[in-house]
Design an enzyme around this catalytic site. Structure first.
Site, PDB file in Angstrom:
ATOM      1  CD  GLU A 130      -1.251  -2.477   2.284  1.00 55.06           C
ATOM      2  OE1 GLU A 130      -0.091  -2.819   1.947  1.00 55.06           O
ATOM      3  OE2 GLU A 130      -1.612  -2.871   2.906  1.00 55.06           O
ATOM      4  CD1 TRP A 178      15.746 -36.592 -16.710  1.00 56.26           C
ATOM      5  CD2 TRP A 178      15.236 -35.664 -14.248  1.00 56.26           C
ATOM      6  NE1 TRP A 178      16.834 -36.416 -15.419  1.00 56.26           N
ATOM      7  CE2 TRP A 178      16.655 -35.723 -14.372  1.00 56.26           C
ATOM      8  CE3 TRP A 178      14.549 -35.440 -12.904  1.00 56.26           C
ATOM      9  CZ2 TRP A 178      17.125 -34.751 -13.965  1.00 56.26           C
ATOM     10  CZ3 TRP A 178      15.403 -35.326 -12.253  1.00 56.26           C
ATOM     11  CH2 TRP A 178      16.508 -34.349 -12.622  1.00 56.26           C
ATOM     12  CG  ASP A 189      16.180 -40.248  -5.919  1.00 59.91           C
ATOM     13  OD1 ASP A 189      16.209 -41.146  -6.012  1.00 59.91           O
ATOM     14  OD2 ASP A 189      15.226 -39.314  -5.614  1.00 59.91           O
ATOM     15  NE  ARG A 212      18.193 -28.199 -10.808  1.00 57.06           N
ATOM     16  CZ  ARG A 212      17.807 -28.499  -9.580  1.00 57.06           C
ATOM     17  NH1 ARG A 212      18.385 -28.548  -7.675  1.00 57.06           N
ATOM     18  NH2 ARG A 212      17.171 -29.281  -9.849  1.00 57.06           N
TER      19      ARG A 212
HETATM   20  C1  AOF Z   1       0.355  -4.759   4.752  1.00 56.20           C
HETATM   21  N1  AOF Z   1       1.231  -4.766   3.499  1.00 56.20           N
HETATM   22  O1  AOF Z   1       2.237  -5.060   2.184  1.00 56.20           O
HETATM   23  C2  AOF Z   1       3.042  -6.836   3.965  1.00 56.20           C
HETATM   24  C3  AOF Z   1       1.877  -6.464   5.627  1.00 56.20           C
HETATM   25  O2  AOF Z   1       8.036  -5.844   9.856  1.00 56.20           O
HETATM   26  P1  AOF Z   1       6.645  -5.403   8.754  1.00 56.20           P
HETATM   27  O3  AOF Z   1       7.319  -3.735   9.361  1.00 56.20           O
HETATM   28  O4  AOF Z   1       7.220  -5.987   7.344  1.00 56.20           O
HETATM   29  O5  AOF Z   1       6.250  -5.786   8.842  1.00 56.20           O
HETATM   30  C4  AOF Z   1       5.620  -7.224   8.204  1.00 56.20           C
HETATM   31  C5  AOF Z   1       3.967  -7.533   8.796  1.00 56.20           C
HETATM   32  O6  AOF Z   1       2.909  -6.801   8.307  1.00 56.20           O
HETATM   33  C6  AOF Z   1       3.438  -8.857   8.905  1.00 56.20           C
HETATM   34  O7  AOF Z   1       4.065 -10.133   9.985  1.00 56.20           O
HETATM   35  C7  AOF Z   1       1.437  -8.753   8.079  1.00 56.20           C
HETATM   36  O8  AOF Z   1       1.396  -8.686   9.714  1.00 56.20           O
HETATM   37  C8  AOF Z   1       1.929  -7.376   7.590  1.00 56.20           C
HETATM   38  N2  AOF Z   1       2.269  -7.261   6.668  1.00 56.20           N
HETATM   39  N3  AOF Z   1       1.097  -5.183   5.928  1.00 56.20           N
HETATM   40  O9  AOF Z   1      -1.143  -3.954   5.260  1.00 56.20           O
HETATM   41  C9  AOF Z   1       2.111  -5.170   3.075  1.00 56.20           C
HETATM   42  N4  AOF Z   1       3.415  -7.258   3.581  1.00 56.20           N
HETATM   43 ZN    ZN Z   2       1.178  -2.326   6.093  1.00 54.07          ZN
END
Ligand code: AOF
Ligand code: ZN
Length: 369
Positions: A54, A172, A202, A209
């Protein structure tokens, strides 16, 4: 509503750009549509420590965010993490409306991100393409709610369900195209897990990769070896991807040190009744290491332990148009099996796709036994 759906589709596409890069954060995409109806901002989350989707979309929109509609695949966060709260950014930018795909379980009970927006007079519409948005972060959600990973069991087999011939040869069975698709699954995973038998027969490297994921973080390779069968020269110990060996106190000390000298993290886990690594113990140990998505790539005995305990969430099966046959040729799940047939676990097919000459069948476990 249709406009919101189309915009959410775009946001989902953007979110996917973070594939293999964002864990332990969720995949998130967002777009900004101005009050005049123009697309003025797009963003996606690129991983821990980088701005949220956002925030990226709002920055792109600039002054056009005033009175705009922001469409986000995930509920905007309302707290400081590594980055500032998105709710504040949205409110300060003066947006009129936020369309949310899925709620964020990590924010706590009562969807506080949505509540905060509404409290500030921002209109919030929820659940647009909700199922898709939620599926995108199933592993994140599972881990937040239970501390354990979401488990996908993957196998490549002939049409008659054999994962190798009776002599053990398995390279494969499926096509290059199917193997490229597995690379995408591996990139999704925080851990790629195999049993000791698979390493012995295996000698897989279990790495990603594919150049599409060249700058993604390498998933952790995990070998489950209850008694210390695998040597430290196996390929899983090579290369830059981290390796973890899950074992029990049955493994001799010199073996433990050899694995450690080969660069692996060695974790002693409780034994189950049969003296093997306890599956719940394994899931807890991986969950503690922020493994949200876990991909199990064999073998059949480990698959059975997971299936028997009700720990598999999804099966991804690549089926080659070949028949191998053979009483002693392995299938994807061994062990005692469910007896009688009524005791079999029930799945629901989610998707069937053609991948090159092969079929990909994706099935979700309905409920646990
Ligand atoms: C959002 N928009 O694009 C994402 C969210 O430590 P931070 O600041 O990276 O926050 C991580 C937390 O924020 C993650 O655990 C989840 O709850 C939220 N992620 N929220 O509004 C985003 N990536
Ligand atoms: Zn956020």
């Amino acid at each position: 509503m249709e406009r919101h759906e189309a915009d959410m589709r775009r946001a989902l596409e953007l979110a996917e750009r973070g594939w293999g890069r964002v864990s332990p954060n969720p995949l998130v995409g967002a777009v900004v549509r101005s009050s005049a109806g123009d697309m003025v901002g797009e963003g996606w989350h690129e991983g821990p420590g980088t701005p949220h989707a956002e925030a990226v979309a709002l920055a792109q929109a600039g002054a056009d965010a005033r009175g705009a509609t922001v469409v986000s695949t995930l509920e905007p966060c309302n707290r400081f993490g590594r980055t500032p709260p998105c709710t504040t950014a949205l409110i300060d930018a003066g947006v009129a409306r936020v369309i949310v795909g899925a709620t964020d379980p990590d924010l706590g009970d009562g969807t506080p991100g949505i509540a905060e927006l509404r409290g500030a007079g921002v209109e919030v519409v929820t659940g647009v393409l909700g199922a898709e948005c939620r599926e995108l972060n199933e592993a994140f959600e599972r881990h937040v709610l239970t501390g354990r990973p979401f488990v996908i069991l993957k196998a490549a087999s002939s049409l008659d369900g054999k994962t190798a011939a009776a002599d053990g040869s398995s390279r494969w069975i499926t096509s290059d195209e199917a193997r490229a698709d597995v690379q995408r699954l591996r990139a999704w995973s925080d851990a790629v897990v195999v049993g000791s038998g698979t390493v012995i027969t295996d000698d897989p490297s279990l790495t990603v990769r594919d150049r599409r994921y060249a700058d993604a973080r390498p998933p952790r390779r995990v070998v489950v070896d209850s008694t210390g069968r695998i040597g430290a020269r196996a390929r899983v110990f090579d290369g830059p991807a981290p390796t973890l060996v899950a074992t029990t106190d049955r493994t001799p000390h010199d073996r433990l040190s050899a694995w450690e000298e080969a660069g692996a993290e060695v974790v002693i886990i409780d034994r189950d009744d049969a003296g093997r690594v306890s599956v719940p113990g394994l899931l807890d140990a991986l969950g503690k290491r922020d493994v949200q998505g876990m991909l199990v790539e064999g073998g059949a005995r480990l698959a059975w332990a997971l299936v028997d305990g009700g720990h598999v969430d999804r099966f991804v099966l690549y089926l080659a148009p070949k028949v191998i046959g053979g009483e002693h040729a392995p299938g994807m799940v061994a062990g005692a099996g469910f007896i009688p047939v009524d005791a079999a676990i029930r799945l629901a097919f989610e998707r069937v796709e053609r991948i090159g000459p092969d079929l990909k069948v994706v099935a979700r476990v309905h409920g646990h036994r």
